[in-house]
Design a protein around this motif. Structure first.
Motif, short mmCIF file in Angstrom:
data_model
loop_
_atom_site.label_atom_id
_atom_site.label_comp_id
_atom_site.label_asym_id
_atom_site.label_seq_id
_atom_site.Cartn_x
_atom_site.Cartn_y
_atom_site.Cartn_z
N GLN A 27 0.84 -1.36 0.01
CA GLN A 27 0.04 -0.05 0.04
C GLN A 27 0.88 1.30 0.15
N THR A 28 1.76 1.05 0.82
CA THR A 28 2.98 2.40 0.74
C THR A 28 3.60 2.64 -0.68
N ARG A 31 0.91 4.10 -2.91
CA ARG A 31 0.82 5.68 -2.54
C ARG A 31 1.87 6.24 -3.13
N GLN A 34 1.62 6.88 -6.50
CA GLN A 34 0.41 7.74 -6.95
C GLN A 34 0.94 9.34 -6.49
N LEU A 35 1.74 9.44 -5.66
CA LEU A 35 2.39 10.69 -5.40
C LEU A 35 3.20 11.02 -6.27
N GLN A 38 1.28 12.27 -9.47
CA GLN A 38 0.65 13.59 -9.13
C GLN A 38 1.57 14.49 -9.32
#
Length: 159
Positions: A27-28, A31, A34-35, A38
């Motif tokens: 999950q990390t 994330r 995704q960061l 972004q």
């Protein structure tokens, strides 16, 4: 006579902890990815906006120059009696409108530049701000206003 019985002893709590930790790691990682995506999109958007507003500013500057030339020509025609004061005033109005558009374009460019600097994290460097000086409360140099927009990078940042 004896019986030898071997039973595997499983530590179910430890296995559950390992599974939970592996899930948290995945999950990390998701994330983080995704960061990264972004941030990449934000930088690319800021660069596109910077290039677009720079082009709009250059177009507005050229329009102002052309409107000034048109006004000068119309004024010369008026001076020799080949034009009317209505046309001269109309060209003055066009020039004023072009100057207003140029100022608005410069404002939009300045905002896009600030957004780009923020997204790439170069605001302090670009403006020669020293954290040490700020912490001490002593500034060695005076800031100067931006007179004209600097050249915008032509290509997107490396991935």
């Amino acid at each position: 006579m004896g019986i030898n019985l071997t039973l595997p002893v499983r530590n179910r709590v430890a296995q559950a902890d390992v599974a939970r930790d592996e899930l948290q790691v995945r999950q990390t990682q998701v994330r983080l990815k995704q960061l990264e995506n972004q941030i990449r999109a934000e930088v690319e958007d800021a660069l596109i906006a910077l290039q677009r507003t720079r082009a709009a500013y250059e177009a507005a500057t050229q329009t102002t120059r052309l409107q000034q030339q048109s006004l000068d020509i119309e004024q010369e025609k008026f001076d020799v009696g080949l034009s009317t004061n209505f046309l001269v005033i109309q060209y003055q109005s066009y020039l004023a409108q072009a100057r207003s558009t140029e100022v608005a374009a410069l404002d939009a460019y300045a905002k896009a530049k600030v957004q780009f600097e923020r997204s790439v994290g170069s605001t302090l460097t670009v403006h020669n701000v020293s954290i040490d000086e700020a912490f001490k409360g002593v500034v060695q140099r005076v800031s100067s206003p931006v007179v004209s927009p600097p050249i915008v990078p032509a290509a997107a940042p490396a991935r």
